[in-house]
Design a protein around this motif. Structure first.
Motif, mmCIF file in Angstrom:
data_model
loop_
_atom_site.group_PDB
_atom_site.id
_atom_site.type_symbol
_atom_site.label_atom_id
_atom_site.label_comp_id
_atom_site.label_asym_id
_atom_site.label_seq_id
_atom_site.Cartn_x
_atom_site.Cartn_y
_atom_site.Cartn_z
ATOM 1 N N UNK A 34 7.439 10.865 -10.386
ATOM 2 C CA UNK A 34 7.779 9.493 -10.072
ATOM 3 C C UNK A 34 7.226 8.819 -8.755
ATOM 4 N N UNK A 35 6.673 7.651 -9.214
ATOM 5 C CA UNK A 35 5.808 6.887 -8.434
ATOM 6 C C UNK A 35 6.883 6.259 -7.107
ATOM 7 N N UNK A 36 6.191 5.876 -5.984
ATOM 8 C CA UNK A 36 6.903 5.707 -4.770
ATOM 9 C C UNK A 36 7.462 4.107 -5.373
ATOM 10 N N UNK A 37 8.634 3.417 -4.916
ATOM 11 C CA UNK A 37 9.167 2.200 -5.122
ATOM 12 C C UNK A 37 7.932 1.100 -4.501
ATOM 13 N N UNK A 38 8.034 -0.052 -4.906
ATOM 14 C CA UNK A 38 7.063 -0.813 -4.583
ATOM 15 C C UNK A 38 7.568 -1.218 -2.914
ATOM 16 N N UNK A 60 9.336 0.668 -0.919
ATOM 17 C CA UNK A 60 8.749 1.673 -0.006
ATOM 18 C C UNK A 60 7.129 1.628 0.458
ATOM 19 N N UNK A 61 6.412 1.375 -0.465
ATOM 20 C CA UNK A 61 4.760 1.346 -0.256
ATOM 21 C C UNK A 61 4.545 0.191 0.712
ATOM 22 N N UNK A 89 -0.341 -2.284 4.585
ATOM 23 C CA UNK A 89 -1.027 -1.730 3.991
ATOM 24 C C UNK A 89 -2.550 -1.944 4.044
ATOM 25 N N UNK A 90 -3.399 -1.525 3.124
ATOM 26 C CA UNK A 90 -4.843 -1.895 3.416
ATOM 27 C C UNK A 90 -5.264 -2.633 2.151
ATOM 28 N N UNK A 91 -5.728 -3.961 2.156
ATOM 29 C CA UNK A 91 -6.279 -4.523 1.070
ATOM 30 C C UNK A 91 -7.674 -4.303 1.067
ATOM 31 N N UNK A 125 -3.398 -4.853 6.785
ATOM 32 C CA UNK A 125 -2.271 -5.969 7.126
ATOM 33 C C UNK A 125 -0.955 -5.160 7.669
ATOM 34 N N UNK A 126 -0.018 -5.918 8.510
ATOM 35 C CA UNK A 126 1.169 -5.496 8.450
ATOM 36 C C UNK A 126 2.260 -5.902 7.450
ATOM 37 N N UNK A 127 3.307 -5.643 7.879
ATOM 38 C CA UNK A 127 4.349 -5.774 6.622
ATOM 39 C C UNK A 127 4.463 -7.321 6.906
ATOM 40 N N UNK A 128 4.112 -8.097 7.454
ATOM 41 C CA UNK A 128 4.276 -9.604 7.185
ATOM 42 C C UNK A 128 3.026 -10.225 6.861
ATOM 43 N N UNK A 129 2.211 -9.583 6.384
ATOM 44 C CA UNK A 129 0.796 -10.011 5.903
ATOM 45 C C UNK A 129 -0.091 -10.567 6.733
ATOM 46 N N UNK A 130 -0.012 -10.295 8.114
ATOM 47 C CA UNK A 130 -0.863 -10.600 9.116
ATOM 48 C C UNK A 130 -2.185 -9.583 9.225
ATOM 49 N N UNK A 131 -3.452 -9.976 9.350
ATOM 50 C CA UNK A 131 -4.452 -9.010 9.452
ATOM 51 C C UNK A 131 -4.409 -8.324 10.761
ATOM 52 N N UNK A 132 -4.475 -7.031 11.005
ATOM 53 C CA UNK A 132 -4.388 -6.256 11.980
ATOM 54 C C UNK A 132 -5.911 -5.517 12.382
#
Length: 542
Positions: free
Chosen positions: A295-299, A301-302, A307-309, A322-329
Protein backbone atom coordinates in the motif's frame (compact mmCIF):
# COMPACT_ATOMS: atom_id res chain seq x y z
CA UNK A 1 -3.75 31.87 -20.16
CA UNK A 2 -6.17 30.51 -22.74
CA UNK A 3 -5.21 27.48 -24.80
CA UNK A 4 -3.31 25.69 -22.05
CA UNK A 5 -3.95 22.02 -21.57
CA UNK A 6 -5.35 20.71 -18.32
CA UNK A 7 -2.74 19.71 -15.76
CA UNK A 8 -3.35 16.34 -14.11
CA UNK A 9 -3.16 15.97 -10.35
CA UNK A 10 0.04 14.59 -8.75
CA UNK A 11 0.04 11.05 -7.39
CA UNK A 12 2.29 8.75 -5.40
CA UNK A 13 4.03 6.30 -7.74
CA UNK A 14 3.23 2.65 -6.98
CA UNK A 15 5.99 0.35 -5.77
CA UNK A 16 7.60 -2.16 -8.18
CA UNK A 17 5.90 -5.51 -8.68
CA UNK A 18 9.01 -7.66 -9.01
CA UNK A 19 12.71 -8.07 -8.31
CA UNK A 20 15.50 -9.34 -10.56
CA UNK A 21 19.08 -10.01 -9.48
CA UNK A 22 21.98 -11.36 -11.48
CA UNK A 23 25.26 -13.07 -10.71
CA UNK A 24 28.04 -14.71 -12.70
CA UNK A 25 28.41 -18.46 -13.01
CA UNK A 26 32.04 -18.84 -12.00
CA UNK A 27 34.02 -22.04 -12.32
CA UNK A 28 32.22 -23.58 -15.29
CA UNK A 29 34.10 -26.36 -17.05
CA UNK A 30 34.24 -26.83 -20.80
CA UNK A 31 31.79 -29.72 -20.43
CA UNK A 32 29.35 -27.52 -18.52
CA UNK A 33 29.43 -24.85 -21.22
CA UNK A 34 28.89 -27.47 -23.92
CA UNK A 35 25.86 -28.90 -22.10
CA UNK A 36 24.39 -25.43 -21.57
CA UNK A 37 24.79 -24.66 -25.28
CA UNK A 38 23.11 -27.94 -26.26
CA UNK A 39 20.17 -27.33 -23.93
CA UNK A 40 19.78 -23.72 -25.04
CA UNK A 41 19.99 -24.54 -28.75
CA UNK A 42 17.46 -27.36 -28.48
CA UNK A 43 14.96 -25.31 -26.48
CA UNK A 44 15.60 -22.30 -28.72
CA UNK A 45 14.57 -24.27 -31.79
CA UNK A 46 11.38 -25.31 -30.00
CA UNK A 47 10.74 -21.67 -29.03
CA UNK A 48 11.14 -20.60 -32.68
CA UNK A 49 8.59 -23.18 -33.80
CA UNK A 50 6.19 -22.15 -31.06
CA UNK A 51 6.58 -18.46 -31.94
CA UNK A 52 5.74 -19.26 -35.54
CA UNK A 53 2.61 -21.10 -34.45
CA UNK A 54 1.60 -18.26 -32.13
CA UNK A 55 2.03 -15.62 -34.83
CA UNK A 56 0.00 -17.72 -37.27
CA UNK A 57 -2.90 -17.94 -34.77
CA UNK A 58 -3.19 -14.14 -34.56
CA UNK A 59 -5.51 -12.30 -32.17
CA UNK A 60 -8.06 -15.17 -32.20
CA UNK A 61 -5.74 -17.37 -30.16
CA UNK A 62 -7.52 -19.08 -27.25
CA UNK A 63 -6.87 -21.44 -24.37
CA UNK A 64 -7.48 -24.53 -26.50
CA UNK A 65 -4.81 -23.50 -29.02
CA UNK A 66 -2.47 -22.70 -26.14
CA UNK A 67 -2.96 -26.22 -24.75
CA UNK A 68 -2.27 -27.72 -28.19
CA UNK A 69 0.98 -25.79 -28.48
CA UNK A 70 2.07 -26.95 -25.05
CA UNK A 71 1.28 -30.61 -25.82
CA UNK A 72 3.30 -30.39 -29.03
CA UNK A 73 6.35 -29.15 -27.10
CA UNK A 74 6.07 -31.53 -24.15
CA UNK A 75 7.20 -34.59 -26.12
CA UNK A 76 10.45 -32.82 -27.13
CA UNK A 77 11.23 -31.33 -23.70
CA UNK A 78 9.03 -31.64 -20.60
CA UNK A 79 5.76 -30.17 -19.37
CA UNK A 80 7.53 -27.49 -17.35
CA UNK A 81 9.88 -26.50 -20.16
CA UNK A 82 6.88 -26.37 -22.51
CA UNK A 83 4.99 -24.12 -20.10
CA UNK A 84 7.91 -21.69 -19.88
CA UNK A 85 8.32 -21.62 -23.67
CA UNK A 86 4.64 -20.99 -24.42
CA UNK A 87 4.40 -18.23 -21.82
CA UNK A 88 7.54 -16.48 -23.09
CA UNK A 89 6.28 -16.78 -26.66
CA UNK A 90 2.92 -15.26 -25.79
CA UNK A 91 4.59 -12.35 -23.99
CA UNK A 92 6.86 -11.76 -26.99
CA UNK A 93 3.88 -11.74 -29.37
CA UNK A 94 1.95 -9.33 -27.13
CA UNK A 95 4.95 -6.97 -26.97
CA UNK A 96 5.24 -6.99 -30.76
CA UNK A 97 1.52 -6.32 -31.04
CA UNK A 98 1.78 -3.26 -28.78
CA UNK A 99 4.79 -2.05 -30.73
CA UNK A 100 2.85 -2.36 -33.98
CA UNK A 101 0.02 -0.25 -32.57
CA UNK A 102 2.49 2.41 -31.45
CA UNK A 103 4.00 2.40 -34.96
CA UNK A 104 0.55 2.95 -36.48
CA UNK A 105 -0.12 5.86 -34.16
CA UNK A 106 3.26 7.42 -34.92
CA UNK A 107 2.71 7.19 -38.68
CA UNK A 108 -0.76 8.71 -38.34
CA UNK A 109 0.66 11.64 -36.35
CA UNK A 110 3.35 12.19 -38.98
CA UNK A 111 0.83 12.15 -41.83
CA UNK A 112 -1.41 14.64 -40.02
CA UNK A 113 1.47 17.03 -39.34
CA UNK A 114 2.81 16.99 -42.90
CA UNK A 115 -0.66 17.34 -44.39
CA UNK A 116 -1.37 20.38 -42.23
CA UNK A 117 1.93 22.08 -43.05
CA UNK A 118 1.56 21.39 -46.77
CA UNK A 119 -1.88 23.03 -46.75
CA UNK A 120 -0.35 26.32 -45.59
CA UNK A 121 1.50 28.83 -47.70
CA UNK A 122 5.27 28.67 -47.88
CA UNK A 123 6.77 30.71 -45.04
CA UNK A 124 3.47 31.16 -43.20
CA UNK A 125 3.88 31.58 -39.45
CA UNK A 126 2.49 28.98 -37.12
CA UNK A 127 0.41 29.40 -34.01
CA UNK A 128 1.16 28.45 -30.46
CA UNK A 129 -0.16 24.91 -30.82
CA UNK A 130 0.17 24.29 -34.56
CA UNK A 131 3.24 24.52 -36.81
CA UNK A 132 3.37 26.88 -39.75
CA UNK A 133 4.18 26.31 -43.39
CA UNK A 134 7.52 25.10 -44.66
CA UNK A 135 10.37 27.54 -45.16
CA UNK A 136 10.85 27.29 -48.91
CA UNK A 137 9.62 25.47 -51.99
CA UNK A 138 12.44 22.94 -51.83
CA UNK A 139 11.44 21.77 -48.35
CA UNK A 140 7.78 21.80 -49.36
CA UNK A 141 8.54 19.49 -52.31
CA UNK A 142 10.68 17.13 -50.20
CA UNK A 143 7.94 16.86 -47.57
CA UNK A 144 5.30 16.19 -50.20
CA UNK A 145 7.34 13.20 -51.35
CA UNK A 146 7.81 12.03 -47.77
CA UNK A 147 4.05 12.25 -47.26
CA UNK A 148 3.51 9.66 -50.00
CA UNK A 149 6.13 7.39 -48.39
CA UNK A 150 4.47 7.63 -44.96
CA UNK A 151 1.02 7.03 -46.40
CA UNK A 152 2.28 3.89 -48.14
CA UNK A 153 3.88 2.65 -44.92
CA UNK A 154 0.75 3.43 -42.95
CA UNK A 155 -1.41 1.48 -45.37
CA UNK A 156 0.83 -1.58 -45.07
CA UNK A 157 1.08 -1.39 -41.28
CA UNK A 158 -2.69 -0.97 -40.92
CA UNK A 159 -3.21 -4.04 -43.06
CA UNK A 160 -0.89 -6.02 -40.79
CA UNK A 161 -2.69 -4.73 -37.69
CA UNK A 162 -6.12 -5.67 -39.01
CA UNK A 163 -4.91 -9.10 -40.09
CA UNK A 164 -3.16 -9.72 -36.76
CA UNK A 165 0.29 -10.08 -38.35
CA UNK A 166 3.34 -9.19 -36.26
CA UNK A 167 7.02 -9.26 -37.24
CA UNK A 168 9.30 -10.71 -34.58
CA UNK A 169 12.97 -11.69 -34.83
CA UNK A 170 14.28 -14.10 -32.23
CA UNK A 171 17.73 -12.83 -31.40
CA UNK A 172 16.95 -9.22 -32.22
CA UNK A 173 16.43 -7.26 -35.41
CA UNK A 174 19.47 -5.08 -34.73
CA UNK A 175 21.78 -8.09 -34.52
CA UNK A 176 20.24 -9.49 -37.69
CA UNK A 177 20.91 -6.25 -39.59
CA UNK A 178 24.50 -6.28 -38.31
CA UNK A 179 25.12 -9.37 -40.47
CA UNK A 180 25.15 -7.11 -43.55
CA UNK A 181 27.54 -4.56 -41.96
CA UNK A 182 30.20 -6.69 -40.26
CA UNK A 183 33.08 -4.32 -41.08
CA UNK A 184 31.28 -1.31 -39.60
CA UNK A 185 30.45 -3.35 -36.48
CA UNK A 186 34.03 -4.64 -36.15
CA UNK A 187 32.95 -8.29 -36.18
CA UNK A 188 33.95 -11.32 -38.16
CA UNK A 189 31.39 -13.76 -39.48
CA UNK A 190 32.31 -16.33 -36.82
CA UNK A 191 31.96 -13.78 -34.02
CA UNK A 192 28.61 -12.64 -35.36
CA UNK A 193 27.45 -16.27 -35.62
CA UNK A 194 28.33 -16.89 -31.96
CA UNK A 195 26.33 -13.85 -30.87
CA UNK A 196 23.41 -14.85 -33.07
CA UNK A 197 23.31 -18.36 -31.64
CA UNK A 198 23.59 -17.06 -28.07
CA UNK A 199 20.74 -14.62 -28.63
CA UNK A 200 18.43 -17.34 -29.94
CA UNK A 201 19.00 -19.80 -27.11
CA UNK A 202 16.27 -20.44 -24.56
CA UNK A 203 17.29 -21.23 -20.99
CA UNK A 204 14.69 -19.84 -18.62
CA UNK A 205 12.20 -21.50 -16.30
CA UNK A 206 9.29 -20.16 -14.27
CA UNK A 207 9.16 -20.83 -10.54
CA UNK A 208 6.55 -22.81 -8.60
CA UNK A 209 5.64 -22.19 -4.99
CA UNK A 210 5.67 -25.32 -2.84
CA UNK A 211 8.21 -27.09 -5.00
CA UNK A 212 11.72 -27.81 -3.78
CA UNK A 213 13.68 -24.52 -3.62
CA UNK A 214 10.94 -22.80 -5.63
CA UNK A 215 11.83 -24.21 -9.07
CA UNK A 216 11.86 -27.79 -10.37
CA UNK A 217 13.44 -27.06 -13.77
CA UNK A 218 16.41 -24.86 -12.85
CA UNK A 219 17.15 -25.49 -9.18
CA UNK A 220 19.54 -23.44 -7.07
CA UNK A 221 20.09 -24.59 -3.50
CA UNK A 222 20.84 -22.19 -0.61
CA UNK A 223 24.46 -23.46 -0.78
CA UNK A 224 24.73 -22.27 -4.40
CA UNK A 225 24.51 -25.61 -6.23
CA UNK A 226 22.91 -25.23 -9.69
CA UNK A 227 21.18 -28.14 -11.40
CA UNK A 228 19.08 -28.26 -14.57
CA UNK A 229 16.40 -30.75 -15.58
CA UNK A 230 17.43 -31.95 -19.03
CA UNK A 231 14.92 -32.16 -21.91
CA UNK A 232 13.93 -35.64 -22.98
CA UNK A 233 16.23 -35.86 -26.09
CA UNK A 234 19.25 -34.83 -23.94
CA UNK A 235 18.58 -37.07 -20.94
CA UNK A 236 21.70 -39.12 -21.70
CA UNK A 237 23.86 -36.15 -20.58
CA UNK A 238 22.62 -36.34 -16.97
CA UNK A 239 25.23 -36.60 -14.22
CA UNK A 240 22.70 -36.71 -11.34
CA UNK A 241 19.56 -38.74 -10.57
CA UNK A 242 16.17 -37.97 -12.14
CA UNK A 243 17.63 -36.72 -15.41
CA UNK A 244 19.37 -33.67 -13.95
CA UNK A 245 22.70 -32.07 -14.75
CA UNK A 246 24.63 -30.41 -11.91
CA UNK A 247 27.00 -27.60 -12.86
CA UNK A 248 30.47 -27.40 -11.36
CA UNK A 249 29.96 -23.69 -10.65
CA UNK A 250 28.39 -22.42 -7.44
CA UNK A 251 26.15 -19.37 -7.13
CA UNK A 252 26.10 -16.47 -4.68
CA UNK A 253 24.10 -13.25 -5.00
CA UNK A 254 25.76 -10.18 -3.54
CA UNK A 255 22.71 -7.98 -4.08
CA UNK A 256 19.52 -9.02 -2.25
CA UNK A 257 21.16 -12.32 -1.41
CA UNK A 258 19.38 -12.57 1.94
CA UNK A 259 15.97 -12.06 0.34
CA UNK A 260 16.72 -14.72 -2.26
CA UNK A 261 17.92 -17.15 0.41
CA UNK A 262 14.75 -16.62 2.45
CA UNK A 263 12.56 -17.43 -0.56
CA UNK A 264 14.56 -20.48 -1.54
CA UNK A 265 14.57 -21.84 2.01
CA UNK A 266 10.80 -21.35 2.27
CA UNK A 267 10.28 -23.06 -1.15
CA UNK A 268 8.67 -19.97 -2.68
CA UNK A 269 8.59 -19.41 -6.45
CA UNK A 270 11.78 -18.06 -8.06
CA UNK A 271 12.26 -17.83 -11.83
CA UNK A 272 15.73 -18.31 -13.34
CA UNK A 273 17.35 -17.43 -16.64
CA UNK A 274 20.79 -18.54 -17.86
CA UNK A 275 22.46 -16.63 -20.70
CA UNK A 276 25.92 -16.15 -22.21
CA UNK A 277 27.71 -12.86 -22.75
CA UNK A 278 29.71 -13.67 -25.86
CA UNK A 279 31.68 -10.43 -25.78
CA UNK A 280 33.06 -11.16 -22.32
CA UNK A 281 33.02 -14.94 -22.56
CA UNK A 282 30.96 -15.28 -19.37
CA UNK A 283 27.78 -17.04 -18.28
CA UNK A 284 25.25 -15.37 -15.99
CA UNK A 285 22.24 -16.52 -14.00
CA UNK A 286 19.34 -14.14 -13.28
CA UNK A 287 16.85 -14.81 -10.48
CA UNK A 288 13.52 -12.99 -10.34
CA UNK A 289 10.38 -13.15 -8.25
CA UNK A 290 7.19 -11.21 -7.71
CA UNK A 291 6.68 -8.79 -4.84
CA UNK A 292 3.27 -8.60 -3.15
CA UNK A 293 1.62 -5.21 -3.69
CA UNK A 294 2.44 -2.73 -0.95
CA UNK A 295 0.00 0.00 0.00
CA UNK A 296 1.44 3.33 -1.07
CA UNK A 297 1.86 6.22 1.34
CA UNK A 298 -1.04 8.72 1.18
CA UNK A 299 -0.24 11.89 -0.69
CA UNK A 300 -0.89 14.08 2.36
CA UNK A 301 1.59 12.04 4.40
CA UNK A 302 4.27 12.31 1.73
CA UNK A 303 3.83 16.10 1.69
CA UNK A 304 3.93 16.52 5.45
CA UNK A 305 7.58 17.49 5.92
CA UNK A 306 8.25 18.94 2.49
CA UNK A 307 9.99 17.20 -0.36
CA UNK A 308 12.76 17.35 -2.95
CA UNK A 309 11.83 18.62 -6.42
CA UNK A 310 13.91 16.92 -9.12
CA UNK A 311 14.20 18.09 -12.72
CA UNK A 312 15.49 15.48 -15.18
CA UNK A 313 17.95 16.68 -17.82
CA UNK A 314 20.22 15.18 -20.44
CA UNK A 315 23.34 15.22 -18.25
CA UNK A 316 22.25 15.82 -14.65
CA UNK A 317 19.46 15.84 -12.09
CA UNK A 318 18.68 19.30 -10.69
CA UNK A 319 17.22 19.08 -7.17
CA UNK A 320 16.02 21.61 -4.63
CA UNK A 321 14.52 21.06 -1.21
CA UNK A 322 11.14 22.68 -0.43
CA UNK A 323 9.32 22.96 2.88
CA UNK A 324 5.64 22.08 3.29
CA UNK A 325 4.66 25.62 2.27
CA UNK A 326 6.49 25.41 -1.07
CA UNK A 327 9.42 27.65 -0.12
CA UNK A 328 12.92 26.68 -1.37
CA UNK A 329 15.24 25.73 1.49
CA UNK A 330 19.03 25.73 1.33
CA UNK A 331 20.99 25.56 -1.89
CA UNK A 332 20.23 23.74 -5.14
CA UNK A 333 21.93 20.42 -5.80
CA UNK A 334 23.11 18.84 -9.02
CA UNK A 335 23.74 15.12 -9.56
CA UNK A 336 25.52 14.63 -12.86
CA UNK A 337 25.86 11.58 -15.09
CA UNK A 338 27.52 10.80 -18.41
CA UNK A 339 25.36 9.02 -20.99
CA UNK A 340 28.14 8.27 -23.45
CA UNK A 341 29.60 4.83 -23.97
CA UNK A 342 28.00 1.41 -23.66
CA UNK A 343 24.56 0.65 -22.29
CA UNK A 344 26.02 -0.82 -19.10
CA UNK A 345 28.05 2.34 -18.52
CA UNK A 346 24.99 4.56 -19.06
CA UNK A 347 22.92 2.44 -16.70
CA UNK A 348 25.64 2.60 -14.05
CA UNK A 349 25.82 6.37 -14.38
CA UNK A 350 22.05 6.72 -13.90
CA UNK A 351 22.08 4.42 -10.86
CA UNK A 352 24.99 6.30 -9.30
CA UNK A 353 23.26 9.68 -9.69
CA UNK A 354 19.98 8.32 -8.32
CA UNK A 355 21.51 6.68 -5.26
CA UNK A 356 23.34 9.89 -4.31
CA UNK A 357 20.13 11.88 -4.62
CA UNK A 358 18.08 9.30 -2.69
CA UNK A 359 20.62 9.04 0.12
CA UNK A 360 20.50 12.83 0.50
CA UNK A 361 16.68 12.74 0.63
CA UNK A 362 16.80 9.85 3.11
CA UNK A 363 19.05 11.78 5.50
CA UNK A 364 16.52 14.62 5.61
CA UNK A 365 13.44 12.36 5.68
CA UNK A 366 11.92 13.84 2.52
CA UNK A 367 9.85 12.52 -0.34
CA UNK A 368 10.95 12.95 -3.97
CA UNK A 369 8.89 14.72 -6.65
CA UNK A 370 9.67 14.01 -10.33
CA UNK A 371 8.01 14.63 -13.67
CA UNK A 372 6.03 11.85 -15.30
CA UNK A 373 7.92 12.22 -18.57
CA UNK A 374 7.28 10.34 -21.80
CA UNK A 375 8.95 11.46 -25.03
CA UNK A 376 7.67 8.68 -27.27
CA UNK A 377 5.41 11.07 -29.21
CA UNK A 378 7.94 13.93 -29.23
CA UNK A 379 10.87 12.47 -31.16
CA UNK A 380 9.55 12.62 -34.73
CA UNK A 381 11.14 14.98 -37.24
CA UNK A 382 7.68 15.86 -38.54
CA UNK A 383 6.90 17.46 -35.18
CA UNK A 384 10.16 19.34 -34.62
CA UNK A 385 11.32 19.80 -38.22
CA UNK A 386 14.95 20.86 -38.49
CA UNK A 387 15.52 20.97 -34.73
CA UNK A 388 17.89 18.00 -34.88
CA UNK A 389 19.75 19.07 -31.77
CA UNK A 390 16.56 19.12 -29.71
CA UNK A 391 15.42 15.77 -31.11
CA UNK A 392 18.78 14.26 -30.24
CA UNK A 393 18.56 15.77 -26.77
CA UNK A 394 15.18 14.26 -25.88
CA UNK A 395 16.05 10.96 -27.55
CA UNK A 396 19.14 10.64 -25.37
CA UNK A 397 17.30 11.21 -22.09
CA UNK A 398 16.74 7.79 -20.45
CA UNK A 399 13.39 8.76 -18.93
CA UNK A 400 11.89 5.26 -18.95
CA UNK A 401 14.92 3.58 -17.38
CA UNK A 402 15.44 6.44 -14.95
CA UNK A 403 11.81 6.28 -13.83
CA UNK A 404 11.96 2.52 -13.30
CA UNK A 405 15.26 2.73 -11.45
CA UNK A 406 14.07 5.58 -9.27
CA UNK A 407 10.87 3.81 -8.21
CA UNK A 408 12.61 0.54 -7.35
CA UNK A 409 15.53 2.15 -5.51
CA UNK A 410 13.27 4.55 -3.60
CA UNK A 411 11.00 1.68 -2.55
CA UNK A 412 14.01 -0.16 -1.15
CA UNK A 413 14.92 2.90 0.96
CA UNK A 414 11.30 3.61 1.96
CA UNK A 415 11.14 6.99 0.16
CA UNK A 416 7.80 8.00 -1.41
CA UNK A 417 7.98 9.17 -5.02
CA UNK A 418 5.41 11.73 -6.21
CA UNK A 419 4.86 11.97 -9.96
CA UNK A 420 3.59 15.27 -11.37
CA UNK A 421 2.42 16.46 -14.77
CA UNK A 422 5.42 17.91 -16.66
CA UNK A 423 3.34 20.58 -18.42
CA UNK A 424 4.95 24.05 -18.36
CA UNK A 425 7.24 23.32 -15.39
CA UNK A 426 10.40 24.57 -17.12
CA UNK A 427 8.70 27.61 -18.63
CA UNK A 428 6.80 28.73 -15.54
CA UNK A 429 9.68 27.88 -13.23
CA UNK A 430 12.01 30.17 -15.18
CA UNK A 431 9.34 32.87 -15.36
CA UNK A 432 8.48 32.98 -11.66
CA UNK A 433 11.51 31.58 -9.80
CA UNK A 434 14.80 31.92 -11.69
CA UNK A 435 15.29 35.65 -11.08
CA UNK A 436 14.10 35.74 -7.42
CA UNK A 437 16.40 32.82 -6.55
CA UNK A 438 19.44 34.47 -8.15
CA UNK A 439 21.63 36.46 -5.77
CA UNK A 440 25.17 37.75 -5.41
CA UNK A 441 26.55 34.35 -4.39
CA UNK A 442 24.16 32.11 -6.32
CA UNK A 443 23.04 32.02 -9.92
CA UNK A 444 19.96 29.87 -10.33
CA UNK A 445 19.55 28.11 -13.66
CA UNK A 446 16.37 27.23 -15.52
CA UNK A 447 16.76 23.67 -14.31
CA UNK A 448 16.93 24.77 -10.67
CA UNK A 449 13.82 26.89 -11.15
CA UNK A 450 12.07 23.93 -12.83
CA UNK A 451 12.90 21.77 -9.80
CA UNK A 452 11.17 24.33 -7.57
CA UNK A 453 8.15 24.37 -9.90
CA UNK A 454 7.96 20.56 -9.82
CA UNK A 455 8.13 20.53 -6.02
CA UNK A 456 5.42 23.17 -5.65
CA UNK A 457 3.11 21.28 -8.00
CA UNK A 458 3.70 18.08 -6.03
CA UNK A 459 2.83 19.93 -2.80
CA UNK A 460 -0.42 21.16 -4.30
CA UNK A 461 0.67 24.82 -4.52
CA UNK A 462 0.53 26.95 -7.66
CA UNK A 463 3.86 27.51 -9.35
CA UNK A 464 3.62 31.31 -9.39
CA UNK A 465 5.03 33.11 -6.37
CA UNK A 466 2.34 35.76 -5.83
CA UNK A 467 -1.28 34.72 -5.63
CA UNK A 468 -4.45 36.75 -5.40
CA UNK A 469 -5.45 37.87 -1.88
CA UNK A 470 -8.89 37.06 -0.49
CA UNK A 471 -11.70 38.97 -2.16
CA UNK A 472 -12.51 40.94 0.97
CA UNK A 473 -8.88 42.10 1.24
CA UNK A 474 -8.61 43.59 -2.24
CA UNK A 475 -8.43 47.38 -2.08
CA UNK A 476 -10.14 48.00 -5.41
CA UNK A 477 -13.26 45.99 -4.93
CA UNK A 478 -13.06 42.67 -6.73
CA UNK A 479 -10.69 41.79 -9.50
CA UNK A 480 -7.93 44.41 -9.85
CA UNK A 481 -5.08 42.65 -8.04
CA UNK A 482 -5.84 39.18 -9.30
CA UNK A 483 -3.72 39.73 -12.41
CA UNK A 484 0.03 39.83 -12.07
CA UNK A 485 1.85 42.39 -14.21
CA UNK A 486 3.89 40.91 -17.01
CA UNK A 487 7.68 41.13 -16.98
CA UNK A 488 7.66 43.73 -19.77
CA UNK A 489 5.00 46.00 -18.28
CA UNK A 490 6.59 49.39 -17.50
CA UNK A 491 6.27 50.52 -13.91
CA UNK A 492 4.91 47.20 -12.70
CA UNK A 493 6.71 47.61 -9.37
CA UNK A 494 5.82 51.27 -8.93
CA UNK A 495 2.92 52.90 -7.12
CA UNK A 496 -0.45 52.91 -8.77
CA UNK A 497 -1.64 56.37 -9.81
CA UNK A 498 -4.60 57.90 -8.04
CA UNK A 499 -7.30 58.04 -10.67
CA UNK A 500 -10.45 60.08 -9.98
CA UNK A 501 -13.49 57.93 -9.65
CA UNK A 502 -16.37 56.91 -7.39
CA UNK A 503 -14.06 56.09 -4.48
CA UNK A 504 -11.91 59.23 -4.62
CA UNK A 505 -14.74 61.63 -5.47
CA UNK A 506 -13.64 64.82 -7.22
CA UNK A 507 -9.95 65.58 -6.78
CA UNK A 508 -7.86 68.11 -8.65
CA UNK A 509 -5.35 66.86 -11.20
CA UNK A 510 -2.02 65.85 -9.66
CA UNK A 511 -3.44 65.33 -6.20
CA UNK A 512 -1.85 62.39 -4.45
CA UNK A 513 1.13 62.09 -6.79
CA UNK A 514 3.54 62.33 -3.86
CA UNK A 515 1.31 60.61 -1.33
CA UNK A 516 3.51 57.53 -1.04
CA UNK A 517 6.84 59.25 -1.68
CA UNK A 518 7.63 60.50 1.81
CA UNK A 519 11.04 61.84 0.81
CA UNK A 520 9.42 64.14 -1.77
CA UNK A 521 6.94 65.78 0.64
CA UNK A 522 9.52 67.99 2.35
CA UNK A 523 12.36 68.05 -0.10
CA UNK A 524 14.61 71.11 0.30
CA UNK A 525 16.39 70.85 -3.02
CA UNK A 526 19.29 68.79 -1.69
CA UNK A 527 20.10 65.24 -2.69
CA UNK A 528 18.27 62.32 -1.13
CA UNK A 529 21.32 61.39 0.99
CA UNK A 530 21.24 64.78 2.84
CA UNK A 531 17.47 65.11 3.23
CA UNK A 532 16.11 65.72 6.72
CA UNK A 533 12.61 65.53 8.15
CA UNK A 534 10.78 68.63 9.36
CA UNK A 535 7.36 69.21 10.85
CA UNK A 536 5.15 71.89 9.26
CA UNK A 537 3.67 74.43 11.63
CA UNK A 538 -0.02 74.41 12.27
CA UNK A 539 -2.11 76.85 10.20
CA UNK A 540 -2.95 80.11 12.03
CA UNK A 541 -6.45 80.24 10.65
CA UNK A 542 -8.96 77.96 9.11
Amino acid sequence: MGGLREVTAPFVAPSPSGVAIRSRLKGLTAGDEKVLCLIGDHLGSLASLDLRARCAAGPDHGTEQWAQRKRALTDESSSRWAGSITKATHDQWALARRGLLAHVQGLEAGVRTITHRLSLSVGEKGTRHAPGGYRDRQEWFAKSRRLHVLEHRLEAVRADWQAGIVHVVRGGKRLLDTRHHLEAAGLSEAEWRRRWQAGRRFLQADGESGKRYGNETIRVTPDGEVSIRLPAPLAHLANAPHGRYVLAATMSFAHRGEQWADRVTAHRAVAYRVHEDVGRGRWYLTASWAIPPVQTVPLATARMHGLVGVDTNADHLAAWRLDQHGNPVGEPLRFGYDLSGTADHRDAQVRHALIRMLHWAKRHGLAVAVEDLDFQAEKTREKHGRRKRFRKLISGMPVARLRARLVSMAAELGIPVIAVDPAYTSKWGAQHWQKPLTGKNRKATRHDAAAVAIGRRALGHPIRRRTAPPRTHRSDGYGHRTVQAGPVAPGREGNRPRIPGPRTRSVPPGCGVKAVDQNAQHRSGRSAEHETWQQDSLPLSL
